[in-house]
Design a protein around this motif. Sequence first.
Motif, PDB file in Angstrom:
ATOM      1  N   ASN A 232       0.416  -1.026   0.311  1.00 20.51           N
ATOM      2  CA  ASN A 232       0.109  -0.004   0.283  1.00 20.51           C
ATOM      3  C   ASN A 232       1.096   0.985   0.336  1.00 20.51           C
ATOM      4  OD1 ASN A 232      -2.193  -1.333   0.088  1.00 20.51           O
ATOM      5  ND2 ASN A 232      -2.146  -1.432   2.223  1.00 20.51           N
ATOM      6  N   GLY A 233       1.701   1.252  -0.362  1.00 15.93           N
ATOM      7  CA  GLY A 233       2.966   2.134  -1.083  1.00 15.93           C
ATOM      8  C   GLY A 233       3.553   2.488  -0.041  1.00 15.93           C
ATOM      9  N   SER A 234       4.365   2.025   1.377  1.00 17.05           N
ATOM     10  CA  SER A 234       5.078   1.975   1.658  1.00 17.05           C
ATOM     11  C   SER A 234       6.114   0.800   2.313  1.00 17.05           C
ATOM     12  CB  SER A 234       4.422   2.420   3.248  1.00 17.05           C
ATOM     13  OG  SER A 234       3.466   1.369   3.943  1.00 17.05           O
ATOM     14  N   ARG A 235       6.599   0.487   2.761  1.00 11.60           N
ATOM     15  CA  ARG A 235       7.711   0.447   2.943  1.00 11.60           C
ATOM     16  C   ARG A 235       7.608  -1.074   4.067  1.00 11.60           C
ATOM     17  NH1 ARG A 235      14.145   0.794   3.536  1.00 11.60           N
ATOM     18  NH2 ARG A 235      14.574  -1.674   4.126  1.00 11.60           N
ATOM     19  N   ALA A 236       7.715  -2.308   3.901  1.00 17.92           N
ATOM     20  CA  ALA A 236       7.209  -3.019   4.913  1.00 17.92           C
ATOM     21  C   ALA A 236       8.070  -4.369   5.418  1.00 17.92           C
ATOM     22  CB  ALA A 236       5.670  -4.490   3.793  1.00 17.92           C
ATOM     23  N   LYS A 237       7.637  -4.638   6.686  1.00 18.46           N
ATOM     24  CA  LYS A 237       8.510  -5.749   7.191  1.00 18.46           C
ATOM     25  C   LYS A 237       7.964  -7.524   6.880  1.00 18.46           C
ATOM     26  CE  LYS A 237       9.552  -2.915  10.981  1.00 18.46           C
ATOM     27  NZ  LYS A 237      10.214  -3.470  11.984  1.00 18.46           N
ATOM     28  N   PRO A 238       8.851  -8.240   6.875  1.00 13.75           N
ATOM     29  CA  PRO A 238       8.260  -9.248   6.628  1.00 13.75           C
ATOM     30  C   PRO A 238       6.805  -9.859   7.238  1.00 13.75           C
ATOM     31  CG  PRO A 238      10.643 -10.029   6.808  1.00 13.75           C
ATOM     32  CD  PRO A 238      10.439  -8.149   7.160  1.00 13.75           C
ATOM     33  N   ALA A 239       6.664  -9.674   8.741  1.00 13.59           N
ATOM     34  CA  ALA A 239       5.748 -10.625   9.272  1.00 13.59           C
ATOM     35  C   ALA A 239       4.534  -9.138   8.683  1.00 13.59           C
ATOM     36  CB  ALA A 239       6.182 -10.176  10.964  1.00 13.59           C
ATOM     37  N   LYS A 240       4.822  -8.210   8.552  1.00 12.84           N
ATOM     38  CA  LYS A 240       3.541  -7.410   8.059  1.00 12.84           C
ATOM     39  C   LYS A 240       2.146  -8.101   7.388  1.00 12.84           C
ATOM     40  CE  LYS A 240       1.342  -4.198   6.003  1.00 12.84           C
ATOM     41  NZ  LYS A 240       0.403  -3.301   6.849  1.00 12.84           N
ATOM     42  N   LEU A 241       0.715  -7.838   7.849  1.00 11.31           N
ATOM     43  CA  LEU A 241      -0.165  -8.779   7.632  1.00 11.31           C
ATOM     44  C   LEU A 241      -0.770  -9.038   6.259  1.00 11.31           C
ATOM     45  CD1 LEU A 241      -1.328  -9.984  11.257  1.00 11.31           C
ATOM     46  CD2 LEU A 241      -0.222 -11.178   9.803  1.00 11.31           C
ATOM     47  N   VAL A 242      -0.809  -9.351   4.974  1.00 13.69           N
ATOM     48  CA  VAL A 242      -1.460  -8.038   4.162  1.00 13.69           C
ATOM     49  C   VAL A 242      -2.778  -9.490   3.793  1.00 13.69           C
ATOM     50  CG1 VAL A 242       0.994  -8.386   2.717  1.00 13.69           C
ATOM     51  CG2 VAL A 242      -0.868 -10.315   2.796  1.00 13.69           C
ATOM     52  N   GLN A 243      -4.070  -8.775   3.024  1.00 15.27           N
ATOM     53  CA  GLN A 243      -4.925  -8.611   3.435  1.00 15.27           C
ATOM     54  C   GLN A 243      -5.849  -8.629   2.273  1.00 15.27           C
ATOM     55  OE1 GLN A 243      -7.182  -7.639   6.655  1.00 15.27           O
ATOM     56  NE2 GLN A 243      -6.544  -5.339   5.492  1.00 15.27           N
ATOM     57  N   VAL A 244      -6.757  -9.459   1.166  1.00  8.73           N
ATOM     58  CA  VAL A 244      -7.213  -9.097   0.209  1.00  8.73           C
ATOM     59  C   VAL A 244      -7.792  -7.443   0.400  1.00  8.73           C
ATOM     60  CG1 VAL A 244      -9.164  -9.812  -1.304  1.00  8.73           C
ATOM     61  CG2 VAL A 244      -8.688 -11.389   0.033  1.00  8.73           C
ATOM     62  N   GLY A 245      -7.116  -7.119  -1.254  1.00 10.70           N
ATOM     63  CA  GLY A 245      -7.334  -5.857  -1.488  1.00 10.70           C
ATOM     64  C   GLY A 245      -5.469  -4.868  -1.015  1.00 10.70           C
ATOM     65  N   ASP A 246      -5.094  -5.891  -0.264  1.00  9.14           N
ATOM     66  CA  ASP A 246      -3.793  -4.438  -0.444  1.00  9.14           C
ATOM     67  C   ASP A 246      -3.069  -4.322  -1.600  1.00  9.14           C
ATOM     68  OD1 ASP A 246      -3.965  -4.039   1.689  1.00  9.14           O
ATOM     69  OD2 ASP A 246      -2.629  -5.721   2.903  1.00  9.14           O
ATOM     70  N   SER A 247      -2.532  -3.856  -2.403  1.00  9.54           N
ATOM     71  CA  SER A 247      -1.714  -3.729  -3.190  1.00  9.54           C
ATOM     72  C   SER A 247       0.160  -3.814  -2.645  1.00  9.54           C
ATOM     73  CB  SER A 247      -2.161  -2.542  -4.083  1.00  9.54           C
ATOM     74  OG  SER A 247      -1.446  -1.409  -3.162  1.00  9.54           O
ATOM     75  N   LEU A 248       0.505  -3.964  -3.741  1.00 11.07           N
ATOM     76  CA  LEU A 248       1.697  -4.617  -3.087  1.00 11.07           C
ATOM     77  C   LEU A 248       2.798  -3.732  -4.640  1.00 11.07           C
ATOM     78  CD1 LEU A 248       2.021  -8.256  -2.360  1.00 11.07           C
ATOM     79  CD2 LEU A 248       1.812  -6.056  -0.847  1.00 11.07           C
ATOM     80  N   ARG A 249       3.949  -3.475  -4.639  1.00 10.17           N
ATOM     81  CA  ARG A 249       5.173  -3.848  -5.112  1.00 10.17           C
ATOM     82  C   ARG A 249       5.974  -4.587  -5.186  1.00 10.17           C
ATOM     83  NH1 ARG A 249       8.685   1.029  -5.157  1.00 10.17           N
ATOM     84  NH2 ARG A 249      10.161   0.370  -6.897  1.00 10.17           N
ATOM     85  N   VAL A 250       6.521  -5.090  -5.988  1.00 13.38           N
ATOM     86  CA  VAL A 250       7.536  -5.763  -6.042  1.00 13.38           C
ATOM     87  C   VAL A 250       8.605  -6.139  -6.957  1.00 13.38           C
ATOM     88  CG1 VAL A 250       7.903  -8.734  -5.444  1.00 13.38           C
ATOM     89  CG2 VAL A 250       5.568  -8.524  -4.447  1.00 13.38           C
ATOM     90  N   ARG A 251       9.958  -6.087  -6.435  1.00 16.03           N
ATOM     91  CA  ARG A 251      10.777  -5.737  -7.493  1.00 16.03           C
ATOM     92  C   ARG A 251      11.489  -7.010  -7.166  1.00 16.03           C
ATOM     93  NH1 ARG A 251      12.748  -1.802 -10.431  1.00 16.03           N
ATOM     94  NH2 ARG A 251      14.867  -1.283 -10.777  1.00 16.03           N
ATOM     95  N   LEU A 252      11.308  -7.865  -8.354  1.00 15.14           N
ATOM     96  CA  LEU A 252      12.551  -8.852  -9.101  1.00 15.14           C
ATOM     97  C   LEU A 252      13.053  -8.084 -10.269  1.00 15.14           C
ATOM     98  CD1 LEU A 252       9.540 -11.190  -9.745  1.00 15.14           C
ATOM     99  CD2 LEU A 252      12.083 -10.835  -7.575  1.00 15.14           C
ATOM    100  N   GLY A 253      14.878  -8.319  -9.482  1.00 14.90           N
ATOM    101  CA  GLY A 253      15.498  -7.335 -10.468  1.00 14.90           C
ATOM    102  C   GLY A 253      15.561  -6.559 -11.156  1.00 14.90           C
ATOM    103  N   PRO A 254      15.546  -6.143 -12.168  1.00 16.44           N
ATOM    104  CA  PRO A 254      15.297  -4.951 -12.686  1.00 16.44           C
ATOM    105  C   PRO A 254      13.525  -5.010 -13.487  1.00 16.44           C
ATOM    106  CG  PRO A 254      16.052  -6.227 -14.985  1.00 16.44           C
ATOM    107  CD  PRO A 254      15.977  -6.934 -13.647  1.00 16.44           C
ATOM    108  N   TYR A 255      12.491  -5.562 -13.107  1.00 18.72           N
ATOM    109  CA  TYR A 255      11.418  -5.675 -13.080  1.00 18.72           C
ATOM    110  C   TYR A 255      10.037  -5.570 -11.691  1.00 18.72           C
ATOM    111  CZ  TYR A 255      12.829  -8.163 -17.537  1.00 18.72           C
ATOM    112  OH  TYR A 255      13.680  -8.052 -18.341  1.00 18.72           O
ATOM    113  N   ASP A 256       9.638  -4.439 -11.650  1.00 20.28           N
ATOM    114  CA  ASP A 256       8.626  -4.083 -11.190  1.00 20.28           C
ATOM    115  C   ASP A 256       6.998  -4.342 -11.206  1.00 20.28           C
ATOM    116  OD1 ASP A 256      10.088  -2.263  -8.588  1.00 20.28           O
ATOM    117  OD2 ASP A 256       9.381  -1.031 -10.148  1.00 20.28           O
ATOM    118  N   TRP A 257       6.665  -5.393 -10.368  1.00 20.89           N
ATOM    119  CA  TRP A 257       5.278  -6.085 -10.682  1.00 20.89           C
ATOM    120  C   TRP A 257       4.689  -5.355  -9.347  1.00 20.89           C
ATOM    121  CZ3 TRP A 257       4.427 -10.729 -12.705  1.00 20.89           C
ATOM    122  CH2 TRP A 257       5.445 -11.663 -13.456  1.00 20.89           C
ATOM    123  N   LEU A 258       3.269  -4.581 -10.029  1.00 18.32           N
ATOM    124  CA  LEU A 258       2.485  -4.039  -9.498  1.00 18.32           C
ATOM    125  C   LEU A 258       1.456  -4.681  -9.205  1.00 18.32           C
ATOM    126  CD1 LEU A 258       3.086  -0.524 -11.351  1.00 18.32           C
ATOM    127  CD2 LEU A 258       4.232  -1.063  -9.239  1.00 18.32           C
TER     128      LEU A 258
END
Length: 129
Positions: free
Chosen positions: A36-62
Motif C-alpha cells: 500500500n505504498g509503504s515499505r514493509a517488514k516480513p511479518a507484515k500481515l497482508v489481506q485481500v485488497g492490499d496493493s503490492l509493488r514487488v521488485r524482482l531484478g530490474p522488473y517491478d510487479w504491481l
Amino acid sequence: MHPDRVRLDKWLWAARFFKTRGLAGEAVAGGKVYVNGSRAKPAKLVQVGDSLRVRLGPYDWLVTVRAVTERRGSHRDALLLYDESAEGRAARERLAHAHKIAPAPTYQGKGRPTKKERRDIERLEEEGF
C-alpha cells in the motif's frame, strides 16, 4: 480454515514470487517490497485488497492481493492469488523488450600491450612517471 490475513513473506512465497520463504523475507527486509505504498517488514500481515509493488531484478510487479493462503500450490494456483495491473504489466514487458534488443556488452580494449608499447611503458617508468 482459511486465514483472513497472512504474513507477507509467506504470501510472496505462496504466490511464487520467490523460491523460498527465506528469499522472500530477505527481499522484504531489503526494501524490495512495498505494501500500500509503504515499505514493509516480513511479518507484515497482508489481506485481500492490499496493493503490492514487488521488485524482482530490474522488473517491478504491481499487483493487488486477490486471495490469501499460507500454502504453496501450483503455478496455476499462484496466479489466482493476485491481479497484476495493466500498466505494471505493460512497463515490465517494455523493459523486457528493451533488454532483449539491447546489444550485449563487449570488451573494447586491445588486450595485452605489444612489444613496442611495453618498451614505451618501461621507458616511462624508468623516467619516473
